[in-house]
Design an enzyme around this catalytic site. Sequence first.
Site, PDB file in Angstrom:
ATOM      1  N   LYS A  24     -13.495   1.153 -39.194  1.00  0.00           N
ATOM      2  CA  LYS A  24     -13.543   0.070 -38.195  1.00  0.00           C
ATOM      3  C   LYS A  24     -14.849  -0.717 -38.308  1.00  0.00           C
ATOM      4  O   LYS A  24     -14.836  -1.948 -38.297  1.00  0.00           O
ATOM      5  CB  LYS A  24     -13.421   0.643 -36.771  1.00  0.00           C
TER       6      LYS A  24
ATOM      7  N   ARG B 273     -10.398   2.858 -25.672  1.00  0.00           N
ATOM      8  CA  ARG B 273      -9.989   4.147 -26.254  1.00  0.00           C
ATOM      9  C   ARG B 273      -9.110   4.943 -25.316  1.00  0.00           C
ATOM     10  O   ARG B 273      -8.718   6.066 -25.657  1.00  0.00           O
ATOM     11  CB  ARG B 273     -11.220   5.015 -26.535  1.00  0.00           C
TER      12      ARG B 273
ATOM     13  N   ARG C 227     -14.005  14.818 -31.668  1.00  0.00           N
ATOM     14  CA  ARG C 227     -13.708  13.372 -31.664  1.00  0.00           C
ATOM     15  C   ARG C 227     -12.267  13.131 -32.119  1.00  0.00           C
ATOM     16  O   ARG C 227     -11.566  12.286 -31.561  1.00  0.00           O
ATOM     17  CB  ARG C 227     -14.692  12.631 -32.578  1.00  0.00           C
TER      18      ARG C 227
ATOM     19  N   ARG D  11     -20.773   9.999 -44.756  1.00  0.00           N
ATOM     20  CA  ARG D  11     -21.378   8.787 -44.177  1.00  0.00           C
ATOM     21  C   ARG D  11     -22.865   8.967 -43.875  1.00  0.00           C
ATOM     22  O   ARG D  11     -23.292   9.989 -43.375  1.00  0.00           O
ATOM     23  CB  ARG D  11     -20.668   8.409 -42.878  1.00  0.00           C
TER      24      ARG D  11
ATOM     25  N   ARG E 112     -25.407  10.591 -38.900  1.00  0.00           N
ATOM     26  CA  ARG E 112     -25.218  10.512 -37.453  1.00  0.00           C
ATOM     27  C   ARG E 112     -25.108  11.909 -36.856  1.00  0.00           C
ATOM     28  O   ARG E 112     -24.483  12.784 -37.444  1.00  0.00           O
ATOM     29  CB  ARG E 112     -23.938   9.717 -37.134  1.00  0.00           C
TER      30      ARG E 112
HETATM   31  P1  AP5 Z   1     -16.912   3.476 -40.731  1.00  0.00           P
HETATM   32  O1  AP5 Z   1     -16.679   2.025 -40.971  1.00  0.00           O
HETATM   33  O2  AP5 Z   1     -18.260   3.916 -40.270  1.00  0.00           O
HETATM   34  O3  AP5 Z   1     -15.767   4.082 -39.771  1.00  0.00           O
HETATM   35  P2  AP5 Z   1     -15.463   3.857 -38.226  1.00  0.00           P
HETATM   36  O4  AP5 Z   1     -13.991   3.691 -38.115  1.00  0.00           O
HETATM   37  O5  AP5 Z   1     -16.344   2.799 -37.664  1.00  0.00           O
HETATM   38  O6  AP5 Z   1     -15.811   5.306 -37.667  1.00  0.00           O
HETATM   39  P3  AP5 Z   1     -16.734   5.754 -36.456  1.00  0.00           P
HETATM   40  O7  AP5 Z   1     -17.059   7.201 -36.728  1.00  0.00           O
HETATM   41  O8  AP5 Z   1     -17.881   4.815 -36.254  1.00  0.00           O
HETATM   42  O9  AP5 Z   1     -15.778   5.667 -35.266  1.00  0.00           O
HETATM   43  P4  AP5 Z   1     -15.927   6.406 -33.945  1.00  0.00           P
HETATM   44  O10 AP5 Z   1     -14.832   5.805 -33.197  1.00  0.00           O
HETATM   45  O11 AP5 Z   1     -15.904   7.879 -34.046  1.00  0.00           O
HETATM   46  O12 AP5 Z   1     -17.434   6.158 -33.485  1.00  0.00           O
HETATM   47  P5  AP5 Z   1     -18.114   5.116 -32.501  1.00  0.00           P
HETATM   48  O13 AP5 Z   1     -19.443   4.827 -33.056  1.00  0.00           O
HETATM   49  O14 AP5 Z   1     -17.187   4.015 -32.206  1.00  0.00           O
HETATM   50  O15 AP5 Z   1     -16.549   4.248 -42.099  1.00  0.00           O
HETATM   51  C1  AP5 Z   1     -16.773   5.651 -42.220  1.00  0.00           C
HETATM   52  C2  AP5 Z   1     -17.362   5.986 -43.606  1.00  0.00           C
HETATM   53  O16 AP5 Z   1     -16.378   5.699 -44.590  1.00  0.00           O
HETATM   54  C3  AP5 Z   1     -18.601   5.163 -43.992  1.00  0.00           C
HETATM   55  O17 AP5 Z   1     -19.482   5.977 -44.720  1.00  0.00           O
HETATM   56  C4  AP5 Z   1     -18.056   4.050 -44.871  1.00  0.00           C
HETATM   57  O18 AP5 Z   1     -19.015   3.599 -45.825  1.00  0.00           O
HETATM   58  C5  AP5 Z   1     -16.868   4.749 -45.541  1.00  0.00           C
HETATM   59  N1  AP5 Z   1     -15.738   3.858 -45.821  1.00  0.00           N
HETATM   60  C6  AP5 Z   1     -15.277   2.836 -45.039  1.00  0.00           C
HETATM   61  N2  AP5 Z   1     -14.191   2.257 -45.620  1.00  0.00           N
HETATM   62  C7  AP5 Z   1     -13.973   2.963 -46.784  1.00  0.00           C
HETATM   63  C8  AP5 Z   1     -13.001   2.847 -47.830  1.00  0.00           C
HETATM   64  N3  AP5 Z   1     -12.039   1.890 -47.800  1.00  0.00           N
HETATM   65  N4  AP5 Z   1     -13.066   3.722 -48.856  1.00  0.00           N
HETATM   66  C9  AP5 Z   1     -14.031   4.676 -48.892  1.00  0.00           C
HETATM   67  N5  AP5 Z   1     -14.989   4.831 -47.944  1.00  0.00           N
HETATM   68  C10 AP5 Z   1     -14.966   3.971 -46.902  1.00  0.00           C
HETATM   69  O19 AP5 Z   1     -18.262   5.990 -31.166  1.00  0.00           O
HETATM   70  C11 AP5 Z   1     -19.191   7.068 -31.120  1.00  0.00           C
HETATM   71  C12 AP5 Z   1     -19.158   7.718 -29.752  1.00  0.00           C
HETATM   72  O20 AP5 Z   1     -19.560   6.777 -28.727  1.00  0.00           O
HETATM   73  C13 AP5 Z   1     -17.801   8.250 -29.265  1.00  0.00           C
HETATM   74  O21 AP5 Z   1     -17.510   9.522 -29.806  1.00  0.00           O
HETATM   75  C14 AP5 Z   1     -18.044   8.285 -27.749  1.00  0.00           C
HETATM   76  O22 AP5 Z   1     -18.844   9.385 -27.387  1.00  0.00           O
HETATM   77  C15 AP5 Z   1     -18.864   7.012 -27.517  1.00  0.00           C
HETATM   78  N6  AP5 Z   1     -17.990   5.853 -27.236  1.00  0.00           N
HETATM   79  C16 AP5 Z   1     -17.882   4.712 -27.997  1.00  0.00           C
HETATM   80  N7  AP5 Z   1     -16.964   3.869 -27.474  1.00  0.00           N
HETATM   81  C17 AP5 Z   1     -16.485   4.464 -26.350  1.00  0.00           C
HETATM   82  C18 AP5 Z   1     -15.506   4.102 -25.381  1.00  0.00           C
HETATM   83  N8  AP5 Z   1     -14.814   2.961 -25.488  1.00  0.00           N
HETATM   84  N9  AP5 Z   1     -15.261   4.975 -24.369  1.00  0.00           N
HETATM   85  C19 AP5 Z   1     -15.944   6.115 -24.246  1.00  0.00           C
HETATM   86  N10 AP5 Z   1     -16.884   6.532 -25.136  1.00  0.00           N
HETATM   87  C20 AP5 Z   1     -17.155   5.717 -26.180  1.00  0.00           C
HETATM   88 MG    MG Z   2     -17.990   2.783 -36.330  1.00  0.00          MG
END
Ligand code: AP5
Ligand code: MG
Length: 222
Positions: free
Chosen positions: A14, A90, A167, A124, A156
């Site tokens: 994402k 979410r 998660r 990552r 992270r």
């Molecule tokens: P990346 O692009 O980083 O993936 P992502 O989908 O953004 O994954 P996240 O782990 O950031 O999502 P998340 O939802 O768990 O975390 P968030 O920060 O939103 O890609 C991943 C890896 O793959 C990278 O190394 C990249 O280089 C590689 N990659 C990408 N595309 C690729 C491809 N095509 N081929 C190969 N490799 C590839 O949330 C974190 C925390 O915040 C949550 O757990 C929660 O505690 C809190 N939080 C955030 N939003 C909310 C909400 N709305 N409500 C409540 N709590 C929340």
């Molecule tokens: Mg992300």
Amino acid sequence: MLRLVIFGRQGAGKGTQSEALAEHYGAPHISTGDILREAVASGTAFGLKAKEFMDAGQLLPDEVMLGVVADRLAEADVREHGFLLDGYPRTVGQAEALVGLTPIDVALNLEVPEQTVLERLSSRRVCEGCGRNYSVSVRPGHDWECDSCGGKVVQRDDDKPAAIAQRLATYRDETVPTIEWFDSKGLLVNVDGLGTPEDVTERLFAAIDERLSADPERRTHP
Ligand code: AP5
Ligand code: MG
């Protein structure tokens, strides 16, 4: 103006794809995870509380996240250019709150199997300064400096195995029903998230452009 939400399980890409979409469509990328990590880095009381939830792989309460998102959506760049919302909503409660704030043009769901995201998350690394993502599968090693800002590139805290498992469980329990909610409103487009990042970006461009051309008014408030 584009008002888009992007779904996908943890590690689906994402954040990676939202950066490319933001550049192409000129709409700001709003990642709730990045906003929370900035609060953690700044050491505020809110940031310290958020870190407890994040490190445990748990969601922050809906009412807290609504405040965070409502403040960001009220800013001038969003009112002028729209948004690419990554990580919100979410839960079904968050989805209902969001459509009370703004119309949504399209909801994308980046489909990547669980086994693949486990590999991506363990590979990552993230810049502490600007949040840019890297993968050790592409660029082995550690203790790098970020190509964009010179910041320190680290793992992270929530990319450790116990937090990843929590998660993914939260995704199944809370976010899958949220995706189904958008589908029931006719707003969802599923996109294959496998392949190179560039391949995925091309698929997303095609999906968004098809969706927008099919909806000339580009307003599909449920
Ligand atoms: P990346 O692009 O980083 O993936 P992502 O989908 O953004 O994954 P996240 O782990 O950031 O999502 P998340 O939802 O768990 O975390 P968030 O920060 O939103 O890609 C991943 C890896 O793959 C990278 O190394 C990249 O280089 C590689 N990659 C990408 N595309 C690729 C491809 N095509 N081929 C190969 N490799 C590839 O949330 C974190 C925390 O915040 C949550 O757990 C929660 O505690 C809190 N939080 C955030 N939003 C909310 C909400 N709305 N409500 C409540 N709590 C929340
Ligand atoms: Mg992300």
